[in-house]
Design a protein around this motif. Structure first.
Motif, PDB file in Angstrom:
ATOM      1  N   ILE A 197      48.724 -41.721 -23.344  1.00 15.94           N
ATOM      2  CA  ILE A 197      47.782 -40.653 -22.967  1.00 15.94           C
ATOM      3  C   ILE A 197      48.015 -40.242 -21.518  1.00 15.94           C
ATOM      4  CG2 ILE A 197      45.336 -40.135 -22.542  1.00 15.94           C
ATOM      5  CD1 ILE A 197      44.729 -41.973 -25.005  1.00 15.94           C
ATOM      6  N   VAL A 198      48.151 -41.226 -20.627  1.00 17.80           N
ATOM      7  CA  VAL A 198      48.346 -40.939 -19.209  1.00 17.80           C
ATOM      8  C   VAL A 198      49.706 -40.286 -18.960  1.00 17.80           C
ATOM      9  CG1 VAL A 198      48.549 -41.984 -16.913  1.00 17.80           C
ATOM     10  CG2 VAL A 198      46.707 -42.688 -18.450  1.00 17.80           C
ATOM     11  N   ALA A 199      50.742 -40.726 -19.651  1.00 18.87           N
ATOM     12  CA  ALA A 199      52.074 -40.128 -19.497  1.00 18.87           C
ATOM     13  C   ALA A 199      52.070 -38.669 -19.949  1.00 18.87           C
ATOM     14  CB  ALA A 199      53.112 -40.925 -20.268  1.00 18.87           C
ATOM     15  N   GLN A 200      51.398 -38.386 -21.054  1.00 24.93           N
ATOM     16  CA  GLN A 200      51.293 -37.002 -21.526  1.00 24.93           C
ATOM     17  C   GLN A 200      50.546 -36.148 -20.508  1.00 24.93           C
ATOM     18  OE1 GLN A 200      49.416 -37.597 -25.332  1.00 24.93           O
ATOM     19  NE2 GLN A 200      51.369 -37.852 -26.394  1.00 24.93           N
ATOM     20  N   LEU A 201      49.493 -36.702 -19.938  1.00 21.71           N
ATOM     21  CA  LEU A 201      48.738 -35.979 -18.912  1.00 21.71           C
ATOM     22  C   LEU A 201      49.619 -35.695 -17.699  1.00 21.71           C
ATOM     23  CD1 LEU A 201      46.218 -34.799 -17.579  1.00 21.71           C
ATOM     24  CD2 LEU A 201      45.568 -37.149 -16.948  1.00 21.71           C
ATOM     25  N   GLN A 202      50.336 -36.697 -17.240  1.00 18.95           N
ATOM     26  CA  GLN A 202      51.203 -36.517 -16.072  1.00 18.95           C
ATOM     27  C   GLN A 202      52.258 -35.447 -16.322  1.00 18.95           C
ATOM     28  OE1 GLN A 202      52.487 -40.558 -15.421  1.00 18.95           O
ATOM     29  NE2 GLN A 202      50.833 -40.940 -13.964  1.00 18.95           N
TER      30      GLN A 202
END
Length: 100
Positions: free
Chosen positions: A15-20
């Motif tokens: 989730i965080v990688a997609q956001l970044q």
């Protein structure tokens, strides 16, 4: 059902990688919206895990998962708030400009 801490970590990392990745390619409004969507995903994951492990609520693994999700949610919410504040600032600046 006991949550697997490593599996939850991988989901949070995804989730965080997609956001970044989205933050690099977007404007402030899109960044704010992406941060909010990521926050909602984390909250949904948290609700799903809490419902699945209601019988293990006090276990160490359960506490570790909750701490992981709480930390990730706080960080993503902080990003949302920062982008929201910047957007508000830009809108206020634009609406106060004298075009005469």
């Amino acid at each position: 059902m006991q949550a697997d801490t490593r599996a939850v970590e991988r989901q949070v990392e995804t989730i965080v990688a997609q956001l970044q990745a989205q933050l690099v390619q977007s404007d402030i409004r899109a960044n704010r919206n992406a941060a909010f969507a990521a926050y909602e995903e984390l909250e949904a994951l948290w609700r799903q895990i809490i419902a699945a492990q209601s019988s293990d609520a006090g276990s160490r693994e359960s506490q570790a998962v909750e701490a992981l999700l709480a930390d990730a949610s706080r960080k993503v919410w902080s990003l949302y708030e920062a982008y929201h504040q910047e957007l508000q600032h830009q809108l206020e600046w634009a609406s106060s400009r004298d075009y005469e």
